[in-house]
Scaffold this motif. Structure first.
Motif, mmCIF file in Angstrom:
data_model
loop_
_atom_site.group_PDB
_atom_site.id
_atom_site.type_symbol
_atom_site.label_atom_id
_atom_site.label_comp_id
_atom_site.label_asym_id
_atom_site.label_seq_id
_atom_site.Cartn_x
_atom_site.Cartn_y
_atom_site.Cartn_z
ATOM 1 N N GLN A 79 0.833 -1.204 0.000
ATOM 2 C CA GLN A 79 0.000 0.000 0.000
ATOM 3 C C GLN A 79 0.868 1.254 0.000
ATOM 4 O O GLN A 79 2.080 1.204 0.213
ATOM 5 N N ASN A 80 0.225 2.381 -0.226
ATOM 6 C CA ASN A 80 0.920 3.655 -0.339
ATOM 7 C C ASN A 80 1.263 4.193 1.051
ATOM 8 O O ASN A 80 0.451 4.853 1.693
ATOM 9 N N ILE A 81 2.477 3.892 1.499
ATOM 10 C CA ILE A 81 2.883 4.283 2.842
ATOM 11 C C ILE A 81 3.006 5.801 2.990
ATOM 12 O O ILE A 81 2.914 6.334 4.093
ATOM 13 N N VAL A 82 3.196 6.495 1.871
ATOM 14 C CA VAL A 82 3.294 7.956 1.924
ATOM 15 C C VAL A 82 1.936 8.563 2.275
ATOM 16 O O VAL A 82 1.842 9.519 3.048
ATOM 17 N N VAL A 83 0.863 7.982 1.724
ATOM 18 C CA VAL A 83 -0.488 8.461 2.040
ATOM 19 C C VAL A 83 -0.824 8.173 3.499
ATOM 20 O O VAL A 83 -1.409 9.015 4.193
ATOM 21 N N ALA A 84 -0.463 6.985 3.977
ATOM 22 C CA ALA A 84 -0.707 6.648 5.384
ATOM 23 C C ALA A 84 0.003 7.648 6.300
ATOM 24 O O ALA A 84 -0.546 8.088 7.322
ATOM 25 N N SER A 85 1.209 8.029 5.921
ATOM 26 C CA SER A 85 1.967 9.010 6.707
ATOM 27 C C SER A 85 1.291 10.372 6.691
ATOM 28 O O SER A 85 1.230 11.067 7.710
ATOM 29 N N MET A 86 0.770 10.756 5.521
ATOM 30 C CA MET A 86 0.086 12.044 5.398
ATOM 31 C C MET A 86 -1.125 12.109 6.325
ATOM 32 O O MET A 86 -1.345 13.108 7.031
ATOM 33 N N ILE A 87 -1.928 11.050 6.343
ATOM 34 C CA ILE A 87 -3.127 11.034 7.176
ATOM 35 C C ILE A 87 -2.734 11.143 8.653
ATOM 36 O O ILE A 87 -3.333 11.914 9.419
ATOM 37 N N ALA A 88 -1.733 10.382 9.042
ATOM 38 C CA ALA A 88 -1.306 10.384 10.446
ATOM 39 C C ALA A 88 -0.816 11.762 10.876
ATOM 40 O O ALA A 88 -1.142 12.242 11.970
ATOM 41 N N ILE A 89 -0.038 12.392 10.015
ATOM 42 C CA ILE A 89 0.620 13.644 10.398
ATOM 43 C C ILE A 89 -0.266 14.864 10.203
ATOM 44 O O ILE A 89 -0.390 15.708 11.099
ATOM 45 N N THR A 90 -0.891 14.994 9.042
ATOM 46 C CA THR A 90 -1.623 16.231 8.742
ATOM 47 C C THR A 90 -3.064 16.233 9.219
ATOM 48 O O THR A 90 -3.610 17.277 9.546
#
Length: 274
Positions: free
Chosen positions: A239-250
């Protein structure tokens, strides 16, 4: 709201997704009409089977919200470009992989906020500090995923030869951006990572094995041939780990919830290729 280094994540997501879009054309969606059964199986695997597996593993670690919700966010994210590269290296069905990545990216406008919100509701309960605003999530996915995806596809259609010549550099750039996002996550949540590293490794191992075994059996039970089954397994698992990071952070202002993605990414790629 996140400040400083963590604010680089939305920019990384935007540029990263332009790179994904530059490898797509509208022809990549035609496989949906040529082989609807195979594509449908892949889509169901991504938006139903994956979250079910994710929620199941997250339930095992429900007392540790950093891990449980990290799994939920990853399971809610669309497919990532790493899957296309892995399928290509394995000489499976690259065209099917690209189609499934494209479709999951478009569907993410609805599927990601719904799956993530449901998971947060199940595992965080009434915790007022952990809630996902669905309208804002949809807006960010539109701006940071669908818009740059469209930009990338436009560039591909407008200057196909130039994009094709630059394909290798674009993929390398996407890899660098993904690694940069992981570095940001690790830096801003370093203390949490160190204190719970063993738990992350155990949870990540269980999740990876569950994804690979169950998604492979899923394809076998539905009668897919070996190349298609492998491709669907990779698409469900990566899966797109960059998107998961975006949701968590922003959106959640909880960068530690992105740590699971950082721990899971490397072993998943290694196991699939081995």
């Amino acid at each position: 709201m996140p400040t400083g280094l963590a604010l680089s994540i939305p920019l990384i997501v935007f540029i990263f997704t332009i790179g994904i879009g530059s490898e797509l054309t509208w022809n990549d969606f035609k496989l949906l009409f040529k082989e609807p059964k195979v594509v449908l199986i892949g889509v169901v695997g991504q938006i139903i089977l994956l979250p079910l597996i994710g929620f199941g593993v997250a339930w095992m670690f429900r007392d540790n919200l950093v891990i449980a919700l990290g799994i939920v966010l990853l399971a809610a994210s669309p497919g990532g470009p790493m899957s296309n590269s892995l399928v290509y290296v394995a000489r499976a069905r690259t065209e099917l992989s690209i189609t499934l990545t494209a479709i999951s990216g478009v569907l993410a406008l609805l599927t990601t906020p719904i799956i993530a919100s449901l998971g947060i509701s199940i595992f965080a309960g009434d915790d007022a500090n952990i809630s996902l605003p669905i309208p804002q999530t949809m807006a960010q996915i539109f701006v940071l995923i669908l818009v740059p995806l469209s930009i990338g596809m436009f560039l591909k259609s407008k200057w196909p030869d130039a994009i094709e010549r630059a394909e290798k550099r674009i993929r390398q750039g996407c890899t660098v951006l993904m690694l940069l996002a992981l570095v940001v996550v690790v830096i801003v949540s370093w203390q949490t990572l160190i204190s719970k590293f063993a738990d992350f490794v155990v949870a990540g191992s269980i999740f990876v094995v569950a994804l690979l075994v169950i998604s492979s059996l899923f394809g076998r039970l539905l009668g897919l041939d070996e190349p298609s089954r492998f491709t669907v397994m990779v698409e469900v698992s990566i899966q797109n780990i960059v998107v998961a990071s975006m949701i968590a952070i922003t959106l959640l202002d909880k960068p530690e919830f992105a740590l699971f993605s950082a721990v899971y990414a490397a072993p998943m790629a290694i196991i699939i290729l081995v």
